[in-house]
Scaffold this motif. Structure first.
Motif, short mmCIF file in Angstrom:
data_model
loop_
_atom_site.label_atom_id
_atom_site.label_comp_id
_atom_site.label_asym_id
_atom_site.label_seq_id
_atom_site.Cartn_x
_atom_site.Cartn_y
_atom_site.Cartn_z
N ALA A 113 0.82 -1.21 0.00
CA ALA A 113 0.00 0.00 0.00
C ALA A 113 0.86 1.26 0.00
O ALA A 113 0.33 2.36 -0.03
CB ALA A 113 -0.92 0.00 1.20
N TRP A 114 2.15 1.13 0.05
CA TRP A 114 3.07 2.26 0.06
C TRP A 114 3.83 2.31 -1.27
O TRP A 114 3.93 1.32 -1.96
CB TRP A 114 4.02 2.16 1.25
CG TRP A 114 4.72 0.83 1.30
CD1 TRP A 114 5.88 0.49 0.70
CD2 TRP A 114 4.25 -0.35 1.95
NE1 TRP A 114 6.18 -0.82 0.94
CE2 TRP A 114 5.19 -1.37 1.71
CE3 TRP A 114 3.13 -0.66 2.72
CZ2 TRP A 114 5.05 -2.66 2.19
CZ3 TRP A 114 3.00 -1.94 3.21
CH2 TRP A 114 3.95 -2.92 2.94
N PRO A 115 4.39 3.48 -1.61
CA PRO A 115 5.13 3.57 -2.88
C PRO A 115 6.39 2.72 -2.87
O PRO A 115 7.06 2.60 -1.85
CB PRO A 115 5.50 5.05 -2.98
CG PRO A 115 4.65 5.75 -1.98
CD PRO A 115 4.26 4.76 -0.95
N THR A 116 6.69 2.10 -4.00
CA THR A 116 7.90 1.30 -4.17
C THR A 116 8.62 1.76 -5.43
O THR A 116 8.11 2.61 -6.16
CB THR A 116 7.56 -0.19 -4.29
OG1 THR A 116 6.77 -0.38 -5.46
CG2 THR A 116 6.82 -0.71 -3.08
N ASN A 117 9.79 1.20 -5.68
CA ASN A 117 10.51 1.55 -6.90
C ASN A 117 9.76 1.09 -8.14
O ASN A 117 9.82 1.72 -9.19
CB ASN A 117 11.91 0.92 -6.89
CG ASN A 117 12.81 1.60 -5.88
OD1 ASN A 117 12.57 2.74 -5.51
ND2 ASN A 117 13.83 0.89 -5.45
N GLU A 118 9.04 -0.05 -8.05
CA GLU A 118 8.30 -0.56 -9.20
C GLU A 118 7.03 0.23 -9.47
O GLU A 118 6.64 0.42 -10.61
CB GLU A 118 7.94 -2.04 -8.99
CG GLU A 118 9.12 -2.98 -9.02
CD GLU A 118 9.86 -3.02 -7.67
OE1 GLU A 118 9.23 -2.74 -6.63
OE2 GLU A 118 11.06 -3.29 -7.68
N ALA A 119 6.36 0.66 -8.42
CA ALA A 119 5.11 1.40 -8.57
C ALA A 119 5.12 2.59 -7.63
O ALA A 119 4.78 2.47 -6.45
CB ALA A 119 3.92 0.50 -8.27
N ALA A 120 5.53 3.74 -8.15
CA ALA A 120 5.60 4.93 -7.32
C ALA A 120 4.22 5.53 -7.08
O ALA A 120 4.01 6.22 -6.09
CB ALA A 120 6.50 5.97 -7.98
N ALA A 121 3.29 5.26 -7.96
CA ALA A 121 1.93 5.79 -7.81
C ALA A 121 0.99 4.67 -7.37
O ALA A 121 1.29 3.49 -7.55
CB ALA A 121 1.46 6.38 -9.13
N ASN A 122 -0.14 5.05 -6.83
CA ASN A 122 -1.13 4.07 -6.42
C ASN A 122 -1.83 3.54 -7.66
O ASN A 122 -2.61 4.22 -8.29
CB ASN A 122 -2.14 4.72 -5.47
CG ASN A 122 -3.16 3.73 -4.96
OD1 ASN A 122 -3.14 2.56 -5.32
ND2 ASN A 122 -4.05 4.20 -4.12
N MET A 123 -1.55 2.30 -8.01
CA MET A 123 -2.14 1.68 -9.19
C MET A 123 -3.04 0.51 -8.80
O MET A 123 -3.24 -0.41 -9.57
CB MET A 123 -1.05 1.19 -10.15
CG MET A 123 -0.11 2.29 -10.63
SD MET A 123 -0.95 3.63 -11.47
CE MET A 123 -1.44 2.84 -12.96
#
Length: 163
Positions: A113-123
């Motif tokens: 549920a937090w930003p990561t390097n793979e998905a910086a935005a909430n997708m």
């Protein structure tokens, strides 16, 4: 010096790959030459009366031939038939229809549920957001209760009076 036929693959030269031509849809192969000429003119945005004047036939005969061409090609309008025929003449292969729609992202396993390097935005999908909401709503009170009980136990073990 002997001549060689490269197309036949004689020893003097490498064989050429065979020419691969796209298969014509069965309807296009059945079109008459008259229907083909009418479809070429339709692709030039000519109406039935203009086609009839240019080819020396009646506009009703043009309409009849174009309706037959529509039926052979399996399309609803003369413009669709002209586009399909023009694509065929240009060597463009029609794409097969998509059988299934793109699938929705899986609900589980849940992405963080937090930003990561793979998905910086909430997708996340709405199902994933609902699952995270449920998890947080249940785990937070349980965690706070467990932490309070651990502190209370430590206080009792140390001989201190809880408040």
């Amino acid at each position: 010096m002997p001549t060689t036929d490269f197309a036949s693959g004689d020893a003097a030269g490498p064989p050429r790959p065979p020419q691969i031509r796209p298969k014509a849809p069965t309807g296009i192969a059945l079109l008459s030459e008259r229907q083909r000429s009418y479809l070429r003119l339709v692709a030039q945005h000519r109406n039935s009366k203009e086609i009839a004047a240019e080819t020396g036939s009646s506009h009703r005969a043009v309409d009849k031939q174009l309706l037959k061409a529509n039926a052979l090609l399996g399309v609803a309008t003369r413009f669709d038939a002209a586009r399909l025929f023009a694509d065929h003449e240009a060597g463009v292969e029609p794409l097969p229809p998509a059988n299934t729609l793109p699938s929705a992202p899986p609900t589980f396993p849940l992405p963080p549920a937090w930003p990561t390097n793979e998905a910086a935005a909430n997708m996340m999908s709405w199902k994933q957001v609902a699952a995270w909401t449920f998890i947080i709503a249940i785990v937070t009170p349980l965690g706070l209760t467990a932490a309070g009980m651990a502190i209370l136990t430590l206080l009792l073990l140390l001989g201190l009076k809880p408040l």
